[in-house]
Design an enzyme around this catalytic site. Structure first.
Site, PDB file in Angstrom:
ATOM      1  N   CYS A   1      -3.301 -35.912 -75.626  1.00 19.34           N
ATOM      2  CA  CYS A   1      -4.307 -35.415 -74.682  1.00 19.34           C
ATOM      3  C   CYS A   1      -5.705 -35.750 -75.198  1.00 19.34           C
ATOM      4  O   CYS A   1      -5.882 -36.226 -76.325  1.00 19.34           O
ATOM      5  CB  CYS A   1      -4.160 -33.908 -74.491  1.00 19.34           C
ATOM      6  SG  CYS A   1      -4.734 -32.934 -75.904  1.00 19.34           S
TER       7      CYS A   1
ATOM      8  N   GLU B   1       0.444 -33.463 -82.080  1.00 17.21           N
ATOM      9  CA  GLU B   1      -0.405 -34.406 -82.815  1.00 17.21           C
ATOM     10  C   GLU B   1      -1.357 -33.678 -83.752  1.00 17.21           C
ATOM     11  O   GLU B   1      -1.557 -34.099 -84.895  1.00 17.21           O
ATOM     12  CB  GLU B   1      -1.215 -35.265 -81.834  1.00 17.21           C
ATOM     13  CG  GLU B   1      -0.373 -36.069 -80.876  1.00 17.21           C
ATOM     14  CD  GLU B   1      -0.047 -35.349 -79.568  1.00 17.21           C
ATOM     15  OE1 GLU B   1       0.234 -36.045 -78.576  1.00 17.21           O
ATOM     16  OE2 GLU B   1      -0.076 -34.090 -79.528  1.00 17.21           O
TER      17      GLU B   1
ATOM     18  N   ASN C   1       4.833 -29.220 -80.802  1.00 17.87           N
ATOM     19  CA  ASN C   1       3.981 -28.310 -80.062  1.00 17.87           C
ATOM     20  C   ASN C   1       4.469 -26.870 -80.207  1.00 17.87           C
ATOM     21  O   ASN C   1       5.661 -26.595 -80.321  1.00 17.87           O
ATOM     22  CB  ASN C   1       3.839 -28.728 -78.590  1.00 17.87           C
ATOM     23  CG  ASN C   1       5.130 -28.922 -77.838  1.00 17.87           C
ATOM     24  OD1 ASN C   1       6.163 -29.290 -78.395  1.00 17.87           O
ATOM     25  ND2 ASN C   1       5.097 -28.689 -76.540  1.00 17.87           N
TER      26      ASN C   1
ATOM     27  N   CYS D   1      -6.621 -34.102 -78.568  1.00 15.18           N
ATOM     28  CA  CYS D   1      -5.956 -34.743 -79.704  1.00 15.18           C
ATOM     29  C   CYS D   1      -6.535 -36.124 -79.974  1.00 15.18           C
ATOM     30  O   CYS D   1      -6.680 -36.532 -81.126  1.00 15.18           O
ATOM     31  CB  CYS D   1      -4.456 -34.822 -79.458  1.00 15.18           C
ATOM     32  SG  CYS D   1      -3.648 -33.200 -79.488  1.00 15.18           S
TER      33      CYS D   1
ATOM     34  N   GLU E   1       3.621 -23.287 -78.376  1.00 15.11           N
ATOM     35  CA  GLU E   1       2.930 -22.659 -77.250  1.00 15.11           C
ATOM     36  C   GLU E   1       2.606 -21.198 -77.508  1.00 15.11           C
ATOM     37  O   GLU E   1       3.245 -20.530 -78.318  1.00 15.11           O
ATOM     38  CB  GLU E   1       3.792 -22.752 -75.989  1.00 15.11           C
ATOM     39  CG  GLU E   1       3.925 -24.157 -75.468  1.00 15.11           C
ATOM     40  CD  GLU E   1       4.768 -24.237 -74.215  1.00 15.11           C
ATOM     41  OE1 GLU E   1       4.756 -25.314 -73.611  1.00 15.11           O
ATOM     42  OE2 GLU E   1       5.440 -23.252 -73.845  1.00 15.11           O
TER      43      GLU E   1
END
Length: 132
Positions: free
Chosen positions: A86, A55, A42, A89, A44
């Site tokens: 999530c 992902e 990830n 994804c 941010e």
């Protein structure tokens, strides 16, 4: 690749995560149908909505190399809390993977929680749903 090795790949890439706001590292490893593995973490952004999820980074790497068929995905967070992809994804995965696609979630000392994509995202929007 066996499930443990795929999970290790997801764990290893977590250290590359850029998470100055949440401090919640996530790594993902996706295996293509022909056995290649792509990883992502990830990344941010201060406004959060521009953040990239592990992902989607992993699948984007595979897609840019021409892969369109996938075997399974492993996801791991620094918390080892069995985090699942999530909704966004899950929808991206559903574009390229069937309902039986395996999603392996790292639960640390409790092992691995495995889900089928169709269980995580039932009645997803698909090409067929759109009449294409």
């Amino acid at each position: 690749m066996d499930d443990d090795a795929l999970l290790d790949a997801a764990r290893d890439v977590q250290t590359e995560a850029y998470v100055p706001y949440s401090e919640y590292q996530v790594g993902a490893a996706i295996e293509t149908a022909d056995g290649e593995v792509y990883v992502g973490c990830n990344l941010e952004n201060a406004n959060y909505s521009n953040s990239l999820h592990a992902e989607e980074v992993a699948i984007a790497e595979a897609l840019k190399d021409g892969h369109r068929s996938f075997a399974k995905l492993a996801v791991s967070s620094g918390e080892r809390d069995a985090v699942t992809p999530c909704g966004m994804c899950r929808q991206t995965l559903a574009e390229f993977c069937d309902e039986e696609f395996r999603v392996l979630c790292d639960a640390g000392a409790d092992g691995v929680r495995e889900h089928a994509l169709g269980d995580l995202l039932p009645e997803t929007i698909t090409r067929e749903t759109l009449g294409k």
